[in-house]
Design a protein around this motif. Structure first.
Motif, PDB file in Angstrom:
ATOM      1  N   ALA A   1       0.831  -1.207   0.000  1.00 16.36           N
ATOM      2  CA  ALA A   1       0.000   0.000   0.000  1.00 16.36           C
ATOM      3  C   ALA A   1       0.863   1.254   0.000  1.00 16.36           C
ATOM      4  O   ALA A   1       0.566   2.232  -0.710  1.00 16.36           O
ATOM      5  N   ARG A   2       1.930   1.229   0.775  1.00 19.06           N
ATOM      6  CA  ARG A   2       2.818   2.391   0.831  1.00 19.06           C
ATOM      7  C   ARG A   2       3.516   2.616  -0.510  1.00 19.06           C
ATOM      8  O   ARG A   2       3.570   3.747  -1.011  1.00 19.06           O
ATOM      9  N   LYS A   3       4.002   1.541  -1.110  1.00 15.24           N
ATOM     10  CA  LYS A   3       4.702   1.669  -2.392  1.00 15.24           C
ATOM     11  C   LYS A   3       3.750   2.115  -3.504  1.00 15.24           C
ATOM     12  O   LYS A   3       4.114   2.922  -4.358  1.00 15.24           O
ATOM     13  N   HIS A   4       2.532   1.576  -3.491  1.00 12.48           N
ATOM     14  CA  HIS A   4       1.572   1.956  -4.525  1.00 12.48           C
ATOM     15  C   HIS A   4       1.228   3.448  -4.411  1.00 12.48           C
ATOM     16  O   HIS A   4       1.173   4.162  -5.417  1.00 12.48           O
TER      17      HIS A   4
ATOM     18  N   PRO B   1      -8.851   8.254  -1.162  1.00 11.73           N
ATOM     19  CA  PRO B   1      -8.506   7.624   0.117  1.00 11.73           C
ATOM     20  C   PRO B   1      -8.034   6.177   0.025  1.00 11.73           C
ATOM     21  O   PRO B   1      -7.332   5.711   0.926  1.00 11.73           O
ATOM     22  N   ASP B   2      -8.388   5.455  -1.037  1.00 14.92           N
ATOM     23  CA  ASP B   2      -7.928   4.066  -1.121  1.00 14.92           C
ATOM     24  C   ASP B   2      -6.429   3.961  -1.393  1.00 14.92           C
ATOM     25  O   ASP B   2      -5.851   2.876  -1.317  1.00 14.92           O
ATOM     26  N   GLY B   3      -5.774   5.074  -1.710  1.00 16.45           N
ATOM     27  CA  GLY B   3      -4.339   5.075  -1.923  1.00 16.45           C
ATOM     28  C   GLY B   3      -3.906   4.565  -3.279  1.00 16.45           C
ATOM     29  O   GLY B   3      -2.710   4.520  -3.568  1.00 16.45           O
ATOM     30  N   GLU B   4      -4.873   4.176  -4.124  1.00 13.32           N
ATOM     31  CA  GLU B   4      -4.547   3.619  -5.440  1.00 13.32           C
ATOM     32  C   GLU B   4      -5.209   4.373  -6.579  1.00 13.32           C
ATOM     33  O   GLU B   4      -4.640   4.485  -7.656  1.00 13.32           O
ATOM     34  N   THR B   5      -6.422   4.847  -6.361  1.00 12.67           N
ATOM     35  CA  THR B   5      -7.194   5.504  -7.435  1.00 12.67           C
ATOM     36  C   THR B   5      -6.913   7.002  -7.438  1.00 12.67           C
ATOM     37  O   THR B   5      -6.882   7.648  -6.382  1.00 12.67           O
ATOM     38  N   ILE B   6      -6.763   7.551  -8.650  1.00 14.30           N
ATOM     39  CA  ILE B   6      -6.476   8.969  -8.802  1.00 14.30           C
ATOM     40  C   ILE B   6      -7.682   9.671  -9.454  1.00 14.30           C
ATOM     41  O   ILE B   6      -8.213   9.205 -10.452  1.00 14.30           O
ATOM     42  N   LYS B   7      -8.092  10.769  -8.843  1.00 10.09           N
ATOM     43  CA  LYS B   7      -9.122  11.605  -9.436  1.00 10.09           C
ATOM     44  C   LYS B   7      -8.502  12.427 -10.544  1.00 10.09           C
ATOM     45  O   LYS B   7      -7.448  13.049 -10.358  1.00 10.09           O
ATOM     46  N   ALA B   8      -9.116  12.405 -11.736  1.00  4.04           N
ATOM     47  CA  ALA B   8      -8.541  13.065 -12.893  1.00  4.04           C
ATOM     48  C   ALA B   8      -9.514  14.064 -13.501  1.00  4.04           C
ATOM     49  O   ALA B   8     -10.722  14.032 -13.248  1.00  4.04           O
TER      50      ALA B   8
END
Length: 432
Positions: free
Chosen positions: A361-364, A421-428
C-alpha cells in the motif's frame, strides 16, 4: 438453444479460455450466454486450484449454483477439475467434470450427457496435455485477454500447475496475430497477453516471445498491449528495450518474485536469485522510468524462518516497485515442498501477509503520487450509471473521472489531480 451461465475463477488465462468455450457452444448451436433475469440450463465453471482457498471457493460456488438453479446441468473444467475430479463429482448438481484438456471438448461432453443422461468425467494425465488453441476474451470488459502459451516445465516445489496444465506449449505467431486482429475488428483497444509461462513462448521452436511481441506491435487498431506475469529469468534486456521503443506495448511489467530470501528461492527451486531480480527491476527503471512494476510474493512458505522473512521484507522494501500481490503459502498435495522443514503457523502467515500488504500500500501510493499534476493517456472503461467513469493510464494507474458514456473504450489525455482515500485511485480531469 439452451442458456448457459459461465463462471470463471483464477487467472486471466482462465478468462480467455472461458471465452473460447462459450464461442464453441454458440457455434455448435447448443447454448448462448444467459441474459439478465434468465434461468440457465447449463452452468460452466472454469476452476482454479492455486491454493486450498481457491478450491474451497469453487466448491462453495457450485453448491450455491445448485441451490439457486436446481434443474441446471453443472459442468466443471479447469485446474481443480484436473487435479481433484473426485471431489467435484461428489458435489450436488455436477454432471460433467473435464480436466484442462477437456475445455476444448466440453461441448462434446455436454452433447453426450444430454443424449445419454449419464455423468461424464474426462481427466487426462498431465503428460497427455499437448494440445494448444489460442483464445481471446473480452466479455463485458474493455480489454481483451489473449492466450499465447500454456503449461509449464519449471516444477517449482510449491506448485501444482505443471501437474494440472502439462508441459509448456504455445501457438504459432500467425495464430496469435490472427486472434489479435479479431480483437481489433471487434473494437478492442487493449490486449493483455496471458499464459502460464508466457516468456517460454516458442519453446522448442526457432521463434520466441520477443518475436511474437514485435509482430503484435504491427497489428492495426490495437493501441495497447500489456505483458502479464513473466518470469524474471525470461524477462530479457532485449524485451525491456523493445517495450521502451514500441508503438503499443505499455510501460507495465508484472514479475513474480515469490520470496526476497535467496535461501527460500533455492528451496522453491526458482530459476533466479535476488541479484538477478534486482537487476531486472533496475533495467526497467532505466529504460522506462514511469513503468508500473507489479510483483508476486508468497509469505509463510515452508522454510521461511523469521530471519528469512525479514530478509525477504528488506529486499522488497529496497526495490523501486509499484505494487505487491501477496499470497499466503498454501499446502498443495503431491508437491515437493511438503518435504521441507520449518512449517509456518497460520497465525504467522496472516501476520506476515498483513505486513507485506502494508508495504504494498505504501509503495503503490508513493508511485501514484509521482504523477499527480501530470497528463497521461487513459483508456476509459465501460461506464456504470450513477458512477464516475474509470480507466487506466498507460502505466496502469487506476483513474476516476467525471465523463459521459460517449467516452467508453476511448483513450483520452487526462490530468491526474489527487489521490483518493484508497491510496490507489487517482481523481482526474479532462484536458480541454
Amino acid at each position: 438453444m439452451l442458456k448457459a451461465l459461465y463462471h470463471t475463477f483464477g487467472c486471466k488465462l482462465n478468462f480467455a479460455e472461458t471465452a473460447s468455450v462459450a464461442g464453441l457452444f454458440e457455434e455448435r448451436g447448443i447454448a448462448t450466454a444467459v441474459g439478465q433475469g434468465e434461468v440457465p440450463d447449463l452452468i460452466i465453471v472454469n476452476s482454479c486450484s492455486v491454493t486450498a482457498e481457491a478450491d474451497r471457493k469453487c466448491r462453495s460456488t457450485i453448491r450455491s449454483f445448485n441451490r439457486r438453479y436446481p434443474d441446471a446441468l453443472i459442468m466443471v473444467t479447469g485446474c481443480y477439475a484436473q487435479l481433484k475430479p473426485e471431489e467435484l463429482r461428489a458435489l450436488p448438481g455436477v454432471a460433467v467434470v473435464a480436466g484442462v484438456n477437456g475445455k476444448l471438448a466440453l461441448v462434446d461432453y455436454a452433447e453426450r450427457y444430454l443424449a445419454e443422461h449419464s455423468p461424464v468425467c474426462v481427466v487426462p494425465e498431465a503428460k497427455e496435455l499437448t494440445d494448444f488453441m489460442p483464445s481471446c476474451s473480452r466479455g463485458d470488459r474493455t480489454r481483451f485477454f489473449l492466450k499465447v502459451q500454456d503449461g509449464c516445465d519449471y516444477w517449482c516445489t510449491y506448485c501444482t500447475i505443471p501437474k494440472a496444465r502439462g508441459r509448456s506449449r504455445s501457438g504459432t505467431i500467425a495464430q496469435i496475430v490472427a486472434e489479435a486482429e479479431k480483437a481489433a475488428g471487434l473494437g478492442g483497444k487493449e490486449i493483455v497477453i496471458t499464459g502460464v509461462n508466457i516468456g517460454d513462448f516458442g519453446h522448442g521452436r526457432d521463434d520466441n516471445f520477443l518475436d511474437l511481441c514485435r509482430e503484435l506491435d504491427r497489428v492495426e487498431g490495437i493501441e495497447r498491449y500489456r505483458i502479464s506475469s513473466i518470469e524474471p529469468n525470461l524477462l530479457t534486456d532485449e524485451l525491456i528495450d523493445f517495450v521502451g521503443t514500441s508503438r503499443s506495448f505499455m510501460p507495465h511489467f508484472h514479475i513474480p518474485l515469490q520470496s526476497g530470501s535467496d535461501d527460500v528461492l533455492a528451496l522453491m527451486r526458482r530459476r533466479y536469485d535476488t541479484a538477478l531480480f534486482r537487476a531486472k527491476v533496475e533495467r526497467v527503471r532505466r529504460v522506462l522510468p514511469d513503468a508500473f512494476i507489479g510483483v508476486d510474493l508468497i509469505v509463510g512458505a515452508r522454510g521461511e524462518t523469521p530471519e528469512r522473512f525479514e530478509a525477504s521484507k528488506s529486499f522488497v522494501e529496497s526495490l523501486d516497485i509499484s505494487h505487491l500481490h501477496v499470497f499466503p503459502y498454501s499446502e498443495r498435495p503431491g508437491t515437493r515442498a511438503l518435504t521441507i522443514d520449518h512449517i509456518v503457523s497460520q497465525e504467522d502467515k496472516h501476520r506476515r501477509s498483513a505486513i507485506m500488504h502494508e508495504v504494498s500500500a505504501r509503495k503503490h501510493a508513493e508511485f501514484a503520487r509521482r504523477f499527480l499534476g501530470s497528463v497521461r493517456p487513459v483508456l476509459l472503461e465501460h461506464s456504470v450509471e450513477g458512477k464516475p467513469l474509470g480507466g487506466f493510464t498507460d502505466n496502469y494507474l487506476r483513474i476516476q473521472v467525471d465523463l459521459g458514456q460517449d467516452f467508453d473504450n476511448t483513450v483520452a489525455p487526462l490530468r491526474l489531480d489527487s489521490l483518493l482515500p484508497d491510496g490507489e485511485t487517482i481523481k482526474a480531469t479532462p484536458i480541454a
